[in-house]
Design a protein around this motif. Structure first.
Motif, PDB file in Angstrom:
ATOM      1  N   PRO A 150     -61.788 -25.152  72.295  1.00  0.00           N
ATOM      2  CA  PRO A 150     -62.861 -24.533  73.089  1.00  0.00           C
ATOM      3  C   PRO A 150     -63.926 -25.566  73.453  1.00  0.00           C
ATOM      4  O   PRO A 150     -64.072 -26.600  72.789  1.00  0.00           O
ATOM      5  N   PRO A 151     -64.689 -25.295  74.517  1.00  0.00           N
ATOM      6  CA  PRO A 151     -65.719 -26.251  74.925  1.00  0.00           C
ATOM      7  C   PRO A 151     -66.919 -26.283  73.976  1.00  0.00           C
ATOM      8  O   PRO A 151     -67.631 -27.279  73.932  1.00  0.00           O
ATOM      9  N   ARG A 152     -67.140 -25.209  73.210  1.00  0.00           N
ATOM     10  CA  ARG A 152     -68.288 -25.161  72.295  1.00  0.00           C
ATOM     11  C   ARG A 152     -67.823 -24.913  70.869  1.00  0.00           C
ATOM     12  O   ARG A 152     -67.042 -23.997  70.618  1.00  0.00           O
ATOM     13  N   ILE A 153     -68.357 -25.725  69.974  1.00  0.00           N
ATOM     14  CA  ILE A 153     -68.078 -25.582  68.551  1.00  0.00           C
ATOM     15  C   ILE A 153     -69.420 -25.453  67.844  1.00  0.00           C
ATOM     16  O   ILE A 153     -70.343 -26.221  68.103  1.00  0.00           O
ATOM     17  N   ARG A 154     -69.530 -24.467  66.979  1.00  0.00           N
ATOM     18  CA  ARG A 154     -70.773 -24.232  66.242  1.00  0.00           C
ATOM     19  C   ARG A 154     -70.629 -24.792  64.833  1.00  0.00           C
ATOM     20  O   ARG A 154     -69.671 -24.477  64.122  1.00  0.00           O
ATOM     21  N   VAL A 155     -71.589 -25.618  64.428  1.00  0.00           N
ATOM     22  CA  VAL A 155     -71.620 -26.133  63.062  1.00  0.00           C
ATOM     23  C   VAL A 155     -72.388 -25.127  62.212  1.00  0.00           C
ATOM     24  O   VAL A 155     -73.561 -24.863  62.458  1.00  0.00           O
ATOM     25  N   ILE A 156     -71.707 -24.559  61.217  1.00  0.00           N
ATOM     26  CA  ILE A 156     -72.296 -23.549  60.346  1.00  0.00           C
ATOM     27  C   ILE A 156     -73.055 -24.201  59.195  1.00  0.00           C
ATOM     28  O   ILE A 156     -74.132 -23.772  58.815  1.00  0.00           O
ATOM     29  N   SER A 157     -72.478 -25.253  58.638  1.00  0.00           N
ATOM     30  CA  SER A 157     -73.087 -25.966  57.520  1.00  0.00           C
ATOM     31  C   SER A 157     -72.587 -27.406  57.553  1.00  0.00           C
ATOM     32  O   SER A 157     -71.557 -27.692  58.160  1.00  0.00           O
ATOM     33  N   HIS A 158     -73.308 -28.287  56.894  1.00  0.00           N
ATOM     34  CA  HIS A 158     -72.903 -29.696  56.866  1.00  0.00           C
ATOM     35  C   HIS A 158     -73.419 -30.364  55.609  1.00  0.00           C
ATOM     36  O   HIS A 158     -74.384 -29.895  54.995  1.00  0.00           O
ATOM     37  N   THR A 159     -72.776 -31.450  55.229  1.00  0.00           N
ATOM     38  CA  THR A 159     -73.240 -32.235  54.089  1.00  0.00           C
ATOM     39  C   THR A 159     -74.318 -33.202  54.567  1.00  0.00           C
ATOM     40  O   THR A 159     -74.527 -33.384  55.766  1.00  0.00           O
ATOM     41  N   CYS A 160     -74.976 -33.822  53.616  1.00  0.00           N
ATOM     42  CA  CYS A 160     -76.079 -34.736  53.895  1.00  0.00           C
ATOM     43  C   CYS A 160     -75.600 -35.944  54.700  1.00  0.00           C
ATOM     44  O   CYS A 160     -74.507 -36.474  54.467  1.00  0.00           O
ATOM     45  N   GLU A 161     -76.437 -36.383  55.618  1.00  0.00           N
ATOM     46  CA  GLU A 161     -76.124 -37.526  56.485  1.00  0.00           C
ATOM     47  C   GLU A 161     -76.298 -38.878  55.788  1.00  0.00           C
ATOM     48  O   GLU A 161     -76.026 -39.906  56.389  1.00  0.00           O
TER      49      GLU A 161
END
Length: 93
Positions: free
Chosen positions: A31-42
């Motif tokens: 899909p053209p759009r992906i939603r980031v729900i959660s992420h680890t520290c950068e």
């Protein structure tokens, strides 16, 4: 002026000796759009993102040192959430 709080995602624990080995794939152009729900520290070279798109979920792994991006298989969002939690607790890589 209101200060914006410093936000850091959680750190993934080091893999446990008996951790599950995940299969990682090259990213797909679904899909053209992906939603980031959660992420680890950068702050780490390797980051993980729990993503959702088109009614499915997956985990994206970005390795800045190797300059690679991979993702797990697309699956039910609840399954992707469990995989992301396993990564955070060192139970899967």
């Amino acid at each position: 002026m209101t200060a914006i709080p410093d936000f850091h995602g959680p750190h993934a624990e080091p893999p446990l000796p008996e951790h599950a080995t995940l299969t990682w794939y090259d990213p797909t152009l679904r899909p053209p759009r992906i939603r980031v729900i959660s992420h680890t520290c950068e702050c780490r070279d390797t980051t993980y993102e729990l993503c959702a798109a088109a009614g499915q979920g997956f985990v994206r792994r970005t390795d800045r040192e190797k300059q690679t991006v991979h993702e797990t298989a697309w699956t039910l969002t609840a399954t992707a959430r469990r995989i992301f939690q396993q990564i955070l607790h060192g139970e899967a890589r």
